[in-house]
Design a protein around this motif. Sequence first.
Motif, short mmCIF file in Angstrom:
data_model
loop_
_atom_site.label_atom_id
_atom_site.label_comp_id
_atom_site.label_asym_id
_atom_site.label_seq_id
_atom_site.Cartn_x
_atom_site.Cartn_y
_atom_site.Cartn_z
N HIS A 88 0.82 -1.22 0.00
CA HIS A 88 0.00 0.00 0.00
C HIS A 88 0.86 1.27 0.00
CE1 HIS A 88 -3.42 2.48 0.26
NE2 HIS A 88 -3.39 2.70 1.56
N VAL A 89 0.66 2.10 -1.02
CA VAL A 89 1.47 3.32 -1.20
C VAL A 89 1.43 4.22 0.05
CG1 VAL A 89 1.68 5.46 -2.54
CG2 VAL A 89 1.18 3.30 -3.72
N GLU A 134 3.39 0.53 -11.38
CA GLU A 134 3.82 1.75 -10.70
C GLU A 134 5.32 1.98 -10.82
OE1 GLU A 134 1.83 2.57 -7.00
OE2 GLU A 134 0.15 1.30 -7.53
N ASN A 186 -3.71 -1.67 -11.62
CA ASN A 186 -4.46 -1.79 -10.36
C ASN A 186 -5.50 -2.91 -10.44
OD1 ASN A 186 -3.37 1.00 -10.25
ND2 ASN A 186 -4.58 1.11 -8.38
N GLU A 195 -8.15 -0.81 2.63
CA GLU A 195 -7.31 0.39 2.72
C GLU A 195 -7.15 0.98 1.31
OE1 GLU A 195 -3.42 -0.97 4.03
OE2 GLU A 195 -3.26 -2.36 2.35
N LYS A 196 -7.46 0.18 0.28
CA LYS A 196 -7.32 0.62 -1.11
C LYS A 196 -8.64 1.27 -1.55
CE LYS A 196 -3.25 -1.50 -1.35
NZ LYS A 196 -2.99 -2.86 -1.71
N LEU A 197 -8.58 2.09 -2.61
CA LEU A 197 -9.71 2.96 -2.95
C LEU A 197 -11.06 2.24 -3.06
CD1 LEU A 197 -10.68 5.82 -3.78
CD2 LEU A 197 -10.29 5.13 -6.14
N PRO A 212 -13.32 9.47 0.93
CA PRO A 212 -12.21 10.43 0.81
C PRO A 212 -11.55 10.37 -0.58
CG PRO A 212 -11.53 8.51 2.11
CD PRO A 212 -12.95 8.28 1.71
N ILE A 213 -11.61 11.47 -1.32
CA ILE A 213 -10.98 11.54 -2.65
C ILE A 213 -9.77 12.46 -2.54
CG2 ILE A 213 -11.32 12.14 -5.10
CD1 ILE A 213 -13.23 9.98 -4.24
N TYR A 214 -8.60 11.91 -2.84
CA TYR A 214 -7.37 12.72 -2.72
C TYR A 214 -7.33 13.78 -3.82
CZ TYR A 214 -5.46 8.85 0.18
OH TYR A 214 -5.23 7.88 1.14
N ARG A 221 -6.31 5.69 -12.96
CA ARG A 221 -5.74 4.35 -12.79
C ARG A 221 -6.39 3.43 -13.81
NH1 ARG A 221 -2.74 7.12 -10.58
NH2 ARG A 221 -1.85 7.01 -8.49
N ASN A 256 -10.31 8.75 -10.81
CA ASN A 256 -10.82 8.30 -9.51
C ASN A 256 -12.24 8.80 -9.24
OD1 ASN A 256 -8.39 7.05 -9.02
ND2 ASN A 256 -7.54 8.74 -7.81
N ARG A 288 -2.29 12.96 -1.68
CA ARG A 288 -1.17 12.08 -1.32
C ARG A 288 0.13 12.75 -1.83
NH1 ARG A 288 -1.58 6.28 -4.14
NH2 ARG A 288 -2.66 5.67 -2.24
N HIS A 291 1.91 12.08 -5.59
CA HIS A 291 0.82 11.31 -6.21
C HIS A 291 1.02 11.23 -7.74
CE1 HIS A 291 -3.82 10.64 -5.79
NE2 HIS A 291 -3.24 9.69 -6.50
N TYR A 348 -6.53 9.38 7.87
CA TYR A 348 -7.54 10.35 7.42
C TYR A 348 -7.85 11.41 8.48
CZ TYR A 348 -8.02 7.04 3.60
OH TYR A 348 -7.74 6.24 2.52
P1 TYD Z 1 -4.95 2.84 -4.23
O1 TYD Z 1 -6.17 1.97 -4.24
O2 TYD Z 1 -4.27 3.13 -2.94
O3 TYD Z 1 -3.94 2.21 -5.30
P2 TYD Z 1 -2.56 2.86 -5.91
O4 TYD Z 1 -2.13 4.01 -5.08
O5 TYD Z 1 -1.63 1.70 -5.80
O6 TYD Z 1 -2.89 3.24 -7.33
O7 TYD Z 1 -5.35 4.23 -4.88
C1 TYD Z 1 -5.96 4.31 -6.16
C2 TYD Z 1 -6.15 5.78 -6.48
O8 TYD Z 1 -7.13 6.31 -5.57
C3 TYD Z 1 -4.90 6.63 -6.29
O9 TYD Z 1 -4.89 7.66 -7.27
C4 TYD Z 1 -5.07 7.23 -4.90
C5 TYD Z 1 -6.58 7.40 -4.80
N1 TYD Z 1 -7.16 7.29 -3.44
C6 TYD Z 1 -8.05 8.27 -2.98
O10 TYD Z 1 -8.37 9.24 -3.71
N2 TYD Z 1 -8.56 8.14 -1.74
C7 TYD Z 1 -8.23 7.10 -0.91
O11 TYD Z 1 -8.72 7.07 0.26
C8 TYD Z 1 -7.34 6.10 -1.38
C9 TYD Z 1 -6.94 4.94 -0.51
C10 TYD Z 1 -6.83 6.23 -2.67
#
Ligand code: TYD
Length: 351
Positions: A88-89, A134, A186, A195-197, A212-214, A221, A256, A288, A291, A348
């Motif tokens: 997990h990144v 990645e 992905n 923990e992944k999106l 939560p959208i970063y 992806r 995303n 992130r 990112h 978070y």
């Molecule tokens: P993730 O599922 O952690 O996979 P990876 O970082 O290996 O690609 O994340 C997928 C995408 O979603 C990535 O651009 C980061 C984003 N993300 C969010 O926007 N919110 C979140 O809470 C998470 C975990 C990821």
Amino acid sequence: MLKTVLITGGAGFIGSHVVREFVLKYPQYQIINLDALTYAGNLENLKDIQDSPNYTFIKADITDAVHIRTIFEQYKPDGVIHLAAESHVDRSISNPLEFVMTNVIGTVNLLNAAKEIWETNYEGKRFHHISTDEVYGTLGESGLFTEDTSYDPHSPYSASKASSDHFVRAYYDTYELPIVLTNCSNNYGPNHFPEKLIPLCIHNIIHKKPLPIYGDGKYTRDWLYVIDHAKAIDLVFHKGKVGDSYNVGGFNEWKNIDLVKELCKQMDEKLGRQSGESAQLITFVKDRPGHDLRYAIDATKINKELGYVPSVTFEEGLSKTIDWFLENEDWLNNVTSGDYQSYYKKQYRDS
Ligand code: TYD
Ligand code: NAD
């Protein structure tokens, strides 16, 4: 020919699907699942095949070189499929060294153990290293990653995976160890740790918690259903050319924000909620660090050379995934109790 295949990380998300595929498809093989059972490893993922006569589980840490060598000497695997990793990144940003230990040192321990037991008799032997897109770094608005794209990792996770890929190739160049590599996009699907999106949002939609959208959510992806990844691994393990790498993907890019909106739409329908209800949970949060903007795989080589084609579209795969999570709420509740709560609060807390 009777084969013993040792699969590392088989209790994790992708590994459990690979173990199931091999146990069921190849009853003549002995399948050994070697896993340390970290927070991401869960033997519940393999309940349905755990009593199969051709399946053995061994709890072991790949950073423990002595234990790994003993296991190789005892079981003498003909093939290794190496998935064990810290994956997990966001965790790699908080704790890079753990990623170096497992992903780099652990991989070198496995390469050494394989080299030692196989000596120079490589007939019928194969070391398949599972990697990620990645390692190639980030794309701009256009272009695709091919097998010839230069490595340019940006996160501690991708840097550790890139390093492990280099070691795997170095063992081919230096010792002629019969390796193959796959770099996949992905994954999503059943048993994905929340923990992944995608699984995190499924969990939060069920509980009506913020999604939560970063950053601005425009990060892109390329998504592949996990069972389609397991099938690609089977194909490359058996038919891939020694020394080669294969990119694995389904030409399936999503921003995303669009992906989460599609997820909300499907879940509103399945949960009998009003259209648009879950999308109101979308919350833009702090980005992130480092990112990567966009990942996208050119899967032409595996398609042309090995005939690989994914079996489901993204919409179908996502629907199957949501159904699995809704039917397995106990699994989700078990993995989100305890340590997950403190991880979530820490990750978070500023959101
Ligand atoms: P993730 O599922 O952690 O996979 P990876 O970082 O290996 O690609 O994340 C997928 C995408 O979603 C990535 O651009 C980061 C984003 N993300 C969010 O926007 N919110 C979140 O809470 C998470 C975990 C990821
Ligand atoms: P995961 O985090 O779900 O599972 C990792 C597994 O490895 C767990 O069962 C864990 O217990 C085990 N493990 C961790 N450290 C270990 C150690 N020191 N010794 C032995 N076992 C250990 O990961 P995943 O998503 O299933 O990914 C599997 C592999 O596929 C990884 O190598 C990852 O880099 C790669 N990959 C993942 C994706 C993805 O989207 N998840 C995409 C491409 C490639």
